[in-house]
Design a protein around this motif. Sequence first.
Motif, PDB file in Angstrom:
ATOM      1  N   LEU A   1      45.559  39.405  55.695  1.00 42.13           N
ATOM      2  CA  LEU A   1      46.436  39.654  54.560  1.00 42.13           C
ATOM      3  C   LEU A   1      47.245  40.919  54.801  1.00 42.13           C
ATOM      4  N   PRO A   2      48.490  40.966  54.288  1.00 46.30           N
ATOM      5  CA  PRO A   2      49.235  42.221  54.342  1.00 46.30           C
ATOM      6  C   PRO A   2      48.540  43.257  53.484  1.00 46.30           C
ATOM      7  N   ASP A   3      48.738  44.530  53.825  1.00 45.83           N
ATOM      8  CA  ASP A   3      48.124  45.589  53.035  1.00 45.83           C
ATOM      9  C   ASP A   3      48.634  45.519  51.611  1.00 45.83           C
ATOM     10  N   ALA A   4      47.712  45.511  50.668  1.00 42.60           N
ATOM     11  CA  ALA A   4      48.082  45.460  49.257  1.00 42.60           C
ATOM     12  C   ALA A   4      46.966  46.077  48.450  1.00 42.60           C
ATOM     13  N   PRO A   5      47.300  46.776  47.372  1.00 41.20           N
ATOM     14  CA  PRO A   5      46.261  47.386  46.549  1.00 41.20           C
ATOM     15  C   PRO A   5      45.280  46.337  46.057  1.00 41.20           C
ATOM     16  N   GLY A   6      43.991  46.652  46.174  1.00 45.05           N
ATOM     17  CA  GLY A   6      42.976  45.768  45.619  1.00 45.05           C
ATOM     18  C   GLY A   6      42.676  44.552  46.461  1.00 45.05           C
TER      19      GLY A   6
ATOM     20  N   ASP B   1      40.738  39.142  41.508  1.00 41.46           N
ATOM     21  CA  ASP B   1      39.910  39.336  42.697  1.00 41.46           C
ATOM     22  C   ASP B   1      40.240  38.194  43.651  1.00 41.46           C
ATOM     23  N   PRO B   2      40.898  38.482  44.779  1.00 47.58           N
ATOM     24  CA  PRO B   2      41.371  37.411  45.662  1.00 47.58           C
ATOM     25  C   PRO B   2      40.303  36.804  46.556  1.00 47.58           C
ATOM     26  N   THR B   3      39.036  37.154  46.339  1.00 43.53           N
ATOM     27  CA  THR B   3      37.975  36.654  47.219  1.00 43.53           C
ATOM     28  C   THR B   3      38.018  35.136  47.341  1.00 43.53           C
ATOM     29  N   TYR B   4      38.310  34.438  46.240  1.00 43.97           N
ATOM     30  CA  TYR B   4      38.262  32.972  46.240  1.00 43.97           C
ATOM     31  C   TYR B   4      39.287  32.341  47.178  1.00 43.97           C
ATOM     32  N   LEU B   5      40.313  33.110  47.573  1.00 41.23           N
ATOM     33  CA  LEU B   5      41.326  32.573  48.485  1.00 41.23           C
ATOM     34  C   LEU B   5      40.877  32.638  49.947  1.00 41.23           C
TER      35      LEU B   5
ATOM     36  N   ALA C   1      49.405  36.432  34.478  1.00 39.94           N
ATOM     37  CA  ALA C   1      49.343  37.520  35.454  1.00 39.94           C
ATOM     38  C   ALA C   1      48.545  37.094  36.681  1.00 39.94           C
ATOM     39  N   HIS C   2      47.443  36.381  36.452  1.00 38.91           N
ATOM     40  CA  HIS C   2      46.592  35.933  37.558  1.00 38.91           C
ATOM     41  C   HIS C   2      47.340  34.944  38.451  1.00 38.91           C
ATOM     42  N   LEU C   3      48.070  34.023  37.847  1.00 36.69           N
ATOM     43  CA  LEU C   3      48.842  33.058  38.628  1.00 36.69           C
ATOM     44  C   LEU C   3      49.870  33.767  39.504  1.00 36.69           C
ATOM     45  N   ILE C   4      50.567  34.745  38.941  1.00 35.35           N
ATOM     46  CA  ILE C   4      51.584  35.466  39.716  1.00 35.35           C
ATOM     47  C   ILE C   4      50.936  36.232  40.865  1.00 35.35           C
ATOM     48  N   CYS C   5      49.799  36.876  40.603  1.00 37.36           N
ATOM     49  CA  CYS C   5      49.099  37.608  41.669  1.00 37.36           C
ATOM     50  C   CYS C   5      48.677  36.661  42.790  1.00 37.36           C
ATOM     51  N   GLU C   6      48.143  35.497  42.411  1.00 35.70           N
ATOM     52  CA  GLU C   6      47.711  34.527  43.422  1.00 35.70           C
ATOM     53  C   GLU C   6      48.882  34.043  44.265  1.00 35.70           C
ATOM     54  N   MET C   7      49.967  33.659  43.607  1.00 33.33           N
ATOM     55  CA  MET C   7      51.090  33.103  44.353  1.00 33.33           C
ATOM     56  C   MET C   7      51.749  34.153  45.234  1.00 33.33           C
TER      57      MET C   7
ATOM     58  N   PHE D   1      40.194  25.811  42.711  1.00 32.65           N
ATOM     59  CA  PHE D   1      40.012  25.046  41.476  1.00 32.65           C
ATOM     60  C   PHE D   1      39.021  25.749  40.548  1.00 32.65           C
ATOM     61  N   ARG D   2      37.950  26.316  41.115  1.00 30.90           N
ATOM     62  CA  ARG D   2      36.977  27.031  40.284  1.00 30.90           C
ATOM     63  C   ARG D   2      37.626  28.237  39.611  1.00 30.90           C
ATOM     64  N   ALA D   3      38.445  28.957  40.371  1.00 34.65           N
ATOM     65  CA  ALA D   3      39.121  30.127  39.804  1.00 34.65           C
ATOM     66  C   ALA D   3      40.061  29.714  38.676  1.00 34.65           C
ATOM     67  N   TRP D   4      40.776  28.601  38.873  1.00 31.04           N
ATOM     68  CA  TRP D   4      41.671  28.118  37.817  1.00 31.04           C
ATOM     69  C   TRP D   4      40.870  27.669  36.597  1.00 31.04           C
ATOM     70  N   MET D   5      39.713  27.062  36.825  1.00 32.25           N
ATOM     71  CA  MET D   5      38.883  26.616  35.704  1.00 32.25           C
ATOM     72  C   MET D   5      38.413  27.816  34.878  1.00 32.25           C
ATOM     73  N   ILE D   6      38.022  28.886  35.556  1.00 33.06           N
ATOM     74  CA  ILE D   6      37.628  30.103  34.844  1.00 33.06           C
ATOM     75  C   ILE D   6      38.795  30.618  34.008  1.00 33.06           C
ATOM     76  N   GLY D   7      39.983  30.590  34.595  1.00 33.95           N
ATOM     77  CA  GLY D   7      41.157  31.052  33.869  1.00 33.95           C
ATOM     78  C   GLY D   7      41.422  30.234  32.622  1.00 33.95           C
ATOM     79  N   LEU D   8      41.363  28.911  32.764  1.00 33.46           N
ATOM     80  CA  LEU D   8      41.628  28.039  31.618  1.00 33.46           C
ATOM     81  C   LEU D   8      40.575  28.206  30.532  1.00 33.46           C
ATOM     82  N   GLY D   9      39.336  28.481  30.949  1.00 30.77           N
ATOM     83  CA  GLY D   9      38.257  28.549  29.978  1.00 30.77           C
ATOM     84  C   GLY D   9      38.051  29.903  29.345  1.00 30.77           C
ATOM     85  N   ARG D  10      38.398  30.988  30.077  1.00 31.22           N
ATOM     86  CA  ARG D  10      37.997  32.304  29.602  1.00 31.22           C
ATOM     87  C   ARG D  10      39.108  33.357  29.574  1.00 31.22           C
TER      88      ARG D  10
END
Length: 220
Positions: free
Chosen positions: A210-215, A201-205, A125-131, A108-117
């Motif tokens: 996780l499968p190997d993925a860039p970043g 930055d997927p830290t919040y998840l 792009a962030h939503l697609i990366c997260e999902m 929720f905090r990550a989504w709030m940052i997205g909505l605000g900034r």
Amino acid sequence: MILRDFLEGQDVVRGGDRPSHCCLVLTGFVCRYALLPDGRRQILAFHPPGDVPDLQSLHLQIMDHSVAAMMPSTVAFIAHEHIQHATEQHPRLIHAFWRETLIDAATFRAWMIGLGRRSAHERIAHLICEMLLRFEAVGLAEGGVFQMPVTQQDIADALGLSNVHVNRVLQDLRRDELIAWQRPMIAVLRREALEELAMFDPTYLHMRNLPDAPGVAAEA
């Protein structure tokens, strides 16, 4: 445990309900949402299989939002009393549920940052990366391709954008060959570039294994 099938658009749990069960998504895809008095909708979260979108109902008697199926979905309803009994018999479950609640809050905090900034391009792009990461975590994405049966209006309602704006951004992402999208399938074509655009930055998840993925760095 009770299994129920839901059609696309059908409510699984409604705001104002007093649930006696928690629901576990077995197949399909659901969202949490809230409505303003004039009918405008805000999508609060998306949930793939394996998620328990209403875990808070164990301790909060009244639902302050709703859960709806976004495609034909199968949901298991587990009685609160059975969950409470299980936690008494297996105290480690309490820690697992508490961890799940904390990750929910972090998301929720990550989504709030997205909505605000974030800009519109960055939000989508962030939503697609997260999902993509979340579907990979449950074995439902391969080669950057996954099934996310959302409409442009759903994305707009989740990210505080207009339908027209979402359409323009998706066209840009396709033109730049970052994604291919033919509902319900999304293919991430250039993952590193999409993550860079999203400043993802997927830290919040707080995911493990996780499968190997860039970043992406798996949590120990």
